[in-house]
Design an enzyme around this catalytic site. Structure first.
Site, short mmCIF file in Angstrom:
data_model
loop_
_atom_site.label_atom_id
_atom_site.label_comp_id
_atom_site.label_asym_id
_atom_site.label_seq_id
_atom_site.Cartn_x
_atom_site.Cartn_y
_atom_site.Cartn_z
N ASP A 91 43.95 -4.71 -42.71
CA ASP A 91 42.95 -3.81 -43.31
C ASP A 91 43.71 -2.70 -44.04
OD1 ASP A 91 41.32 -5.43 -41.76
OD2 ASP A 91 40.12 -3.78 -40.97
N LYS A 153 35.51 -3.12 -47.02
CA LYS A 153 35.22 -2.43 -45.76
C LYS A 153 34.79 -1.00 -46.06
CE LYS A 153 37.68 -1.03 -41.50
NZ LYS A 153 38.95 -1.18 -40.75
N LYS A 182 32.71 -5.73 -44.30
CA LYS A 182 32.98 -5.18 -42.97
C LYS A 182 32.46 -3.76 -42.91
CE LYS A 182 36.60 -4.01 -39.61
NZ LYS A 182 38.02 -4.16 -39.22
#
Length: 217
Positions: A91, A153, A182
């Site tokens: 990430d 995300k 996400k």
């Protein structure tokens, strides 16, 4: 929605600066026990955690975290190092200043470079929604779609705001079919989790859903 369906979407997360191995090992145990999508942990714990779970649970880590303003070369090194140490998912945090300067080509180039450094492993791109306008979020949906990253995300959880239902709905309208969503930050209850999944999220970054399930036992 079944609890196991919610748990299967959770990246069970511990990214506190003070995290100890005992705490990381405990969330690995919980991640395996409750069938989580992954554990999301600091890069310094990746190798030990990967050895500990023995392939029974994907290991996720963060790079350029939480501020995103490391150089592209540094982020690429972090990503490659994490994967070499056993990370299955990475990430990354974008450079928010580049968004404000509208350096769209630089943002796209950086994400593509980090994706290459991930050597085929999953890349999630954190855009830190709480610092952005809706117009900037929409533009970043386009950039992430073009980049080859698998996920966009919402948040680091360290930027002053977490996931909102409005942001996940906005992502769902504007990302391409190759990009999943996400939601992360502030997801505290099973109802929160279900709401985000219903709005189009495929993953949830949270430390609290497993705790909520434990409290029901």
């Amino acid at each position: 929605m079944e609890v196991k369906t919610i748990l299967a979407a959770c990246d069970h997360t511990l990214l506190a600066q003070s995290a100890t191995w005992e705490e990381i090992r405990a969330i690995c145990d919980d991640g395996m026990k409750y069938g989580c999508a992954s554990v999301c942990i600091p890069a310094s714990f990746v190798a030990r955690s990967a050895a500990y779970v023995e392939g029974k649970l994907p290991i996720c880590t963060v790079i350029g975290f939480p501020n995103g303003y490391d150089t592209t070369a540094a982020k690429c090194f972090m990503a490659a190092d994490a994967v070499d140490n056993g990370a299955d998912e990475v990430d990354m945090v974008i450079n928010i200043g580049w968004v404000k300067d509208q350096k769209w080509d630089d943002l796209l180039s950086e994400i593509r470079a980090i994706k290459a450094a991930c050597k085929g492993k999953l890349l999630k791109v954190i855009i830190e929604c709480c610092l952005l306008t809706d117009e900037e979020k929409i533009k970043l949906c386009e950039i992430v779609t073009a980049s080859g990253a698998e996920y966009i995300k919402t948040s680091t959880g360290f930027g002053g705001g977490g996931a909102t239902r409005e942001d996940v709905a906005l992502f769902a309208k504007h990302v391409g079919p190759n990009v999943k969503i996400k939601a992360a930050g502030g997801i505290a209850t099973l109802q929160d989790a279900e709401d985000f999944l219903d709005l189009g999220a495929s993953r949830l970054g949270t430390s609290r859903i497993v705790k909520a399930v434990k409290a029901m036992e």
